[in-house]
Design a protein around this motif. Structure first.
Motif: not given
Length: 111
Positions: A35, A37, A39, A45-47
């Protein structure tokens, strides 16, 4: 000990491209979904994207098809190709595998 190390960030102008890399040690990437992510300053923080062991990928809709995630299991590395970068993409980018996080690599998009 598991360690994830991101690289490839930097300062670029709008419209430019960057390729981020994340290499793992102490963990076999073959066994995990990988993954990315990010920020942004002052934000949570976002995917961004996920690639499964099968190669199936998912992306945040906000990326509008500009980013591509890929993996090289032989190198235990995951990549994020980012095209058409916008100032809104400015953030620290993190990789995550099996609940393990890297230290992040900063990306700044500015003219």
């Amino acid at each position: 000990q598991v360690r994830l190390a991101e690289s490839g960030g930097g300062l670029v102008q709008p419209g430019a491209s960057l390729r981020l890399s994340c290499s793992g040690s102490g963990i076999d990437f073959n066994d995990y979904a990988l993954n990315w992510y990010r920020q942004a300053p002052g934000k949570e923080r976002e995917w961004v994207s996920t690639i499964f062991s099968s190669g199936r990928t998912h992306y945040a809709l906000s990326l509008k098809g500009r980013f591509t995630i890929s993996r090289d299991n032989a190198k235990n590395t995951v990549y994020l190709q980012m095209n058409g970068l916008e100032p809104e993409d400015t953030a620290v980018y993190y990789c995550m595998a099996g609940a393990n996080w890297g230290q992040g690599t900063p990306v700044t998009v500015s003219s």
